[in-house]
Design a protein around this motif. Sequence first.
Motif: not given
Length: 591
Positions: A149-156, A206-210, A571-575
């Motif tokens: 999760v950290r690699y996908a969303n924080v790093t990349k 790692a990412d509270p939005t997942v 909202w998290t990903s789409d509003d």
Amino acid sequence: MRRLRSPCPSPPSLRRLAGAVGLAAAGLVPVIATPASAATSVDVSVDASRSLASIPSTAVGMNVAVYDGYMNDSPVPGLLKAAGIGAVRYPGGSYADIYHWKTNTTDGGYVAPNTDFDAYMGTVRAAGAQPIVIANYGSGTPQEAADWVRYANVTKGYNARYWEIGNEVYGNGEYGASWENDTHSSKSATTYAQNLLEYATAMKAADPTVKIGAVLTTPGSWPDGITGPGDGADWNHTVMSIAGSKIDFVVVHWYPGGDNAADLLTKPQSQIATITATLRSLIDQYAGANAPNVGIAVTETNSTIDKDTHPAALFAPDAYLTWLENGAFNVDWWNLHNGASGTTTVNGATDYGDEGVLSNASGDEPPAETPFAPYYGIQMMTRLGAPGDTLVPATSGRSLLTVHAVKRSNGDVDLLFVNKDPSNAYTANLSYSGFTPSPAAPTVYTYAQNATSITSATAGSATSQTIPAYSLVVVQLHPGGGGGGGSTCKVGYTKNEWAGGLTAGVAVTNTGTSAVNGWTLAFAFPGDTKVTSAWNATVAQSGTAVTAKNTSYNAAIAPGASASFGFQGTWTSDDAVPAAFTLNGRACTTG
């Protein structure tokens, strides 16, 4: 090297696990088309004033697998986009529970070149889709998943929001059958649920939005209802009682099968509503105050009968749309490429026994990336609607002629017909509520039996359409003159947004000739907006569906006048803005 992943098992004849060579075709009775007779009239009604669900951006999904050397082939992003695929699931069914993302390796399985996570994300992004990722429960750890999760969303910055914890974990031997890798000493539902909580905690740190998905058994299918060793209840009740308040969605797989193609094609209508009602009851029972926010994802489905010929093409959009109408936010076909597993002839067409929608040139298959019939069935949905549009009720007087309807954000109403009768055409006599169609001849898209493309024409009328035998037909209808098909209301929606939050203002105008005395405005969010407070109206939300009721001081709206209210939300990903609104059950125009 090609590896097949066969469907989830259902007694008395359990299907094989990942790596098996496919299902035998014995006992499956092909549908034989006979010459068509004169079209039979069928009454079809459409209620554009009511909303079943808003089409989410994740609605139409597809599975891919790390053993697929064609997964990231150069034509793939364009083919996914052309089919309207909005979500792509990785790393591939049961392979998820042996896959280690950091090294791009599996415990005893095959990984094709150029199928690592970054290569997959390149294809997903090029297709304009969203990732759905399965964390390794079988031989992984919460820390491994959190690092992913950290690699996908924080790093990349990939914004990978949806994460399942394991694949078909209940197939770990707990109930006798064992096709899913699980190295935990206990295979019980209790153990899975407790570990699920550890995964969720680590991944959200790692990412509270997942969004975290829990694996459930499909209600009504094995092993639903069976209590395993060490548990006090069956898998679903055990998992939900322990983890239900901490998850964001539940996951089921649906491989309905059937005695033959005709039986298969009844399954969307005979099974899906019951399954979703049972799942929603479980969610309501165990998820507490968070229950309205817990979604349903069907992350694997396939016809499993006549897999790459026309029956599967008829089944695919009917299955997707019926799941969406009943509240699922995501449905993922198995698979993008899968491989030949035996050649048969179905209604004059060659069926390769391939559960993929695109050829991988195995066996006697055509060149790689050649679309099979289910691909075109899925693609027909792009002619029907898009994310943000609204699924509305439609009924047919014949069980062999299914109809689905969508109200577009521009006021159009589109219909998708599934003629499951291999011998007879049907003439649909159409009537509408909440919509007055233009008298002009509509645009009609057709995917005919054994066709290799979708055709279009201007044909028929808004009140009469002939649907050829064993075909998919989309009819696109514009509203008639007079503004929005007889609507007597207009809604304006404005918003002020920031990362994770927004305020919105809604103005409801009475465009009719009579006063409105008491009103309820209904709409659905296409994304994941959640209302936290409101003013000048009483606002309630259940899932994506929202209702706003007048207060004592703004109940009356005179002709030409307006009533306004507002709300604040997160909202998290789409509003995205709602596509359609109804006032006291009648559709409104927007703008």
